[in-house]
Design a protein around this motif. Structure first.
Motif, PDB file in Angstrom:
ATOM      1  N   GLY A 106     -48.804 -13.973   8.318  1.00  0.00           N
ATOM      2  CA  GLY A 106     -49.514 -15.112   7.760  1.00  0.00           C
ATOM      3  C   GLY A 106     -48.796 -16.424   7.995  1.00  0.00           C
ATOM      4  N   HIS A 107     -49.505 -17.516   7.782  1.00  0.00           N
ATOM      5  CA  HIS A 107     -48.960 -18.854   7.965  1.00  0.00           C
ATOM      6  C   HIS A 107     -47.702 -19.042   7.128  1.00  0.00           C
ATOM      7  N   LEU A 108     -46.720 -19.728   7.705  1.00  0.00           N
ATOM      8  CA  LEU A 108     -45.429 -19.910   7.042  1.00  0.00           C
ATOM      9  C   LEU A 108     -45.062 -21.384   6.983  1.00  0.00           C
ATOM     10  N   GLN A 109     -44.670 -21.832   5.795  1.00  0.00           N
ATOM     11  CA  GLN A 109     -44.139 -23.178   5.638  1.00  0.00           C
ATOM     12  C   GLN A 109     -42.647 -23.156   5.951  1.00  0.00           C
ATOM     13  N   THR A 110     -42.138 -24.264   6.470  1.00  0.00           N
ATOM     14  CA  THR A 110     -40.737 -24.287   6.914  1.00  0.00           C
ATOM     15  C   THR A 110     -39.768 -24.015   5.772  1.00  0.00           C
ATOM     16  N   ASN A 111     -40.127 -24.362   4.547  1.00  0.00           N
ATOM     17  CA  ASN A 111     -39.196 -24.130   3.443  1.00  0.00           C
ATOM     18  C   ASN A 111     -39.073 -22.651   3.072  1.00  0.00           C
ATOM     19  N   LYS A 112     -39.876 -21.788   3.694  1.00  0.00           N
ATOM     20  CA  LYS A 112     -39.769 -20.348   3.473  1.00  0.00           C
ATOM     21  C   LYS A 112     -39.055 -19.642   4.625  1.00  0.00           C
ATOM     22  N   ALA A 113     -38.556 -20.405   5.584  1.00  0.00           N
ATOM     23  CA  ALA A 113     -37.913 -19.797   6.749  1.00  0.00           C
ATOM     24  C   ALA A 113     -36.702 -18.957   6.352  1.00  0.00           C
ATOM     25  N   LYS A 114     -35.974 -19.394   5.346  1.00  0.00           N
ATOM     26  CA  LYS A 114     -34.787 -18.656   4.915  1.00  0.00           C
ATOM     27  C   LYS A 114     -35.152 -17.254   4.458  1.00  0.00           C
ATOM     28  N   ASP A 115     -36.263 -17.129   3.721  1.00  0.00           N
ATOM     29  CA  ASP A 115     -36.683 -15.813   3.245  1.00  0.00           C
ATOM     30  C   ASP A 115     -37.054 -14.896   4.402  1.00  0.00           C
ATOM     31  N   VAL A 116     -37.803 -15.429   5.359  1.00  0.00           N
ATOM     32  CA  VAL A 116     -38.215 -14.617   6.504  1.00  0.00           C
ATOM     33  C   VAL A 116     -36.994 -14.169   7.308  1.00  0.00           C
ATOM     34  N   ALA A 117     -36.054 -15.082   7.491  1.00  0.00           N
ATOM     35  CA  ALA A 117     -34.844 -14.749   8.246  1.00  0.00           C
ATOM     36  C   ALA A 117     -34.031 -13.653   7.567  1.00  0.00           C
ATOM     37  N   ALA A 118     -34.209 -13.506   6.259  1.00  0.00           N
ATOM     38  CA  ALA A 118     -33.414 -12.536   5.514  1.00  0.00           C
ATOM     39  C   ALA A 118     -33.937 -11.108   5.622  1.00  0.00           C
ATOM     40  N   ALA A 139     -40.099 -23.229  14.382  1.00  0.00           N
ATOM     41  CA  ALA A 139     -39.185 -22.505  15.268  1.00  0.00           C
ATOM     42  C   ALA A 139     -37.746 -22.929  15.015  1.00  0.00           C
ATOM     43  N   GLU A 140     -37.532 -24.229  14.856  1.00  0.00           N
ATOM     44  CA  GLU A 140     -36.179 -24.737  14.611  1.00  0.00           C
ATOM     45  C   GLU A 140     -35.644 -24.245  13.269  1.00  0.00           C
ATOM     46  N   ALA A 141     -36.494 -24.260  12.241  1.00  0.00           N
ATOM     47  CA  ALA A 141     -36.068 -23.818  10.921  1.00  0.00           C
ATOM     48  C   ALA A 141     -35.722 -22.332  10.920  1.00  0.00           C
ATOM     49  N   LEU A 142     -36.553 -21.522  11.560  1.00  0.00           N
ATOM     50  CA  LEU A 142     -36.265 -20.095  11.650  1.00  0.00           C
ATOM     51  C   LEU A 142     -34.986 -19.839  12.425  1.00  0.00           C
ATOM     52  N   ASP A 143     -34.837 -20.518  13.557  1.00  0.00           N
ATOM     53  CA  ASP A 143     -33.665 -20.305  14.392  1.00  0.00           C
ATOM     54  C   ASP A 143     -32.383 -20.660  13.642  1.00  0.00           C
ATOM     55  N   ARG A 144     -32.420 -21.764  12.921  1.00  0.00           N
ATOM     56  CA  ARG A 144     -31.227 -22.187  12.175  1.00  0.00           C
ATOM     57  C   ARG A 144     -30.840 -21.140  11.135  1.00  0.00           C
ATOM     58  N   ARG A 145     -31.825 -20.633  10.407  1.00  0.00           N
ATOM     59  CA  ARG A 145     -31.549 -19.627   9.384  1.00  0.00           C
ATOM     60  C   ARG A 145     -31.115 -18.302   9.998  1.00  0.00           C
ATOM     61  N   LEU A 146     -31.746 -17.923  11.091  1.00  0.00           N
ATOM     62  CA  LEU A 146     -31.376 -16.675  11.761  1.00  0.00           C
ATOM     63  C   LEU A 146     -29.974 -16.745  12.343  1.00  0.00           C
ATOM     64  N   GLN A 147     -29.628 -17.879  12.932  1.00  0.00           N
ATOM     65  CA  GLN A 147     -28.279 -18.041  13.476  1.00  0.00           C
ATOM     66  C   GLN A 147     -27.247 -17.888  12.372  1.00  0.00           C
ATOM     67  N   ALA A 148     -27.536 -18.482  11.204  1.00  0.00           N
ATOM     68  CA  ALA A 148     -26.598 -18.384  10.081  1.00  0.00           C
ATOM     69  C   ALA A 148     -26.463 -16.946   9.590  1.00  0.00           C
ATOM     70  N   ALA A 149     -27.551 -16.192   9.688  1.00  0.00           N
ATOM     71  CA  ALA A 149     -27.537 -14.802   9.230  1.00  0.00           C
ATOM     72  C   ALA A 149     -27.072 -13.833  10.311  1.00  0.00           C
ATOM     73  N   GLY A 150     -26.894 -14.318  11.524  1.00  0.00           N
ATOM     74  CA  GLY A 150     -26.486 -13.450  12.621  1.00  0.00           C
ATOM     75  C   GLY A 150     -27.556 -12.460  13.027  1.00  0.00           C
TER      76      GLY A 150
END
Length: 271
Positions: free
Chosen positions: A111-123, A137-148
């Protein structure tokens, strides 16, 4: 995996044989046997649609959509063999992923995702099928990079032209795909769409033709991963398979009718 670009062009169904484009809810499944029965019925439909289109059914992935389904029923679904589940809302998906962590389910956010929820998806998510902006894409990438972590993603396309639908306009897809490699934690797998919500089968088929054309162009440009096409739901997945889908997202034909309207889970664009 077979290269989707090598698939034969789907042949049109014989007159009078094409499926109706309509809601297709099964009886509500609560027990393991209920789920096995509904799954067998859906897989039989997938097999029949694939053979009618001169395709191998093994090339078509079934993604059961578990939105609104309570966790105790999802445990029965898992016991029946469902190991992948698709969810629309981040909060619901995150709660289920936490409470059902012992099952090792593959979670797909569709489903559609707001950028402020990127951290949850990355987790917690294993894949995300609704990527439609570089800001996201940038928000997800930043959170994913932090999570490895890395994340499989599908780019969502508004193939129907309906204002209520999220997704990129078809003529924006090529440039969008070309811009994604900079976000190295995102693994682009293909494209996703929701076809027009209509009983007009020809209009639905046109949505799928648009998607296949975009996918083929992406494969030629080397920007769309292995070129998966996520398209088709309970009411139209036979048409999607004829149109080249490699992933069908099926909810009500497996779990049964939902107690809440789809509008709650597919909000209007801009809502």
């Amino acid at each position: 995996m077979t290269d989707p670009s090598s698939l034969p062009s789907p042949r049109p169904p014989a007159p009078g044989s094409e499926p109706a484009v309509q809601a297709s809810a099964a009886p509500t499944a609560t027990t393991v046997e209920d789920f096995r029965r509904n799954l067998a019925a859906v897989r039989a439909r997938i097999d029949a649609a694939a053979h009618a289109a001169d395709r191998n059914p093994a090339e078509i992935r079934l993604l059961p959509v578990s939105k609104t389904v309570p966790e105790e029923r999802l445990r029965a679904a898992h016991a029946a063999g469902i190991t992948q589940m698709g969810e629309n809302k981040v909060q619901e998906a995150k709660r289920k992923a936490t409470n059902l962590a012992d099952l090792g389910i593959h979670w797909a956010l569709i489903g559609h995702l707001q950028t402020n929820k990127a951290k949850d998806v990355a987790a917690f998510a294993d894949e995300f099928q609704a990527l439609d902006s570089l800001r996201l894409a940038e928000a997800l990438d930043r959170r994913l990079q932090a999570a490895g972590r890395g994340l499989d993603v599908y780019v969502q396309v508004n193939s129907s032209g309906e204002a209520s639908k999220f997704g990129l306009e078809p003529d924006a897809v090529a440039d969008f795909l070309a811009a994604l490699p900079v976000y190295s934690s995102l693994r682009v797998r293909g494209l996703m769409t929701l076809a027009a919500h209509t009983d007009d089968a020809e209009r639905v088929r046109e949505c799928f033709r648009i998607m296949r054309t975009l996918r083929d162009a992406g494969l030629q440009a080397g920007t769309v991963g292995d070129g998966q096409l996520s398209m088709g739901m309970s009411g139209d997945f036979e048409l999607a398979i004829a149109g080249g889908s490699t992933c069908v997202r099926v909810g009500q034909a497996i779990f049964g009718a939902r107690p809440t309207p789809d509008s709650l889970y597919w909000p209007t664009n801009g809502a």
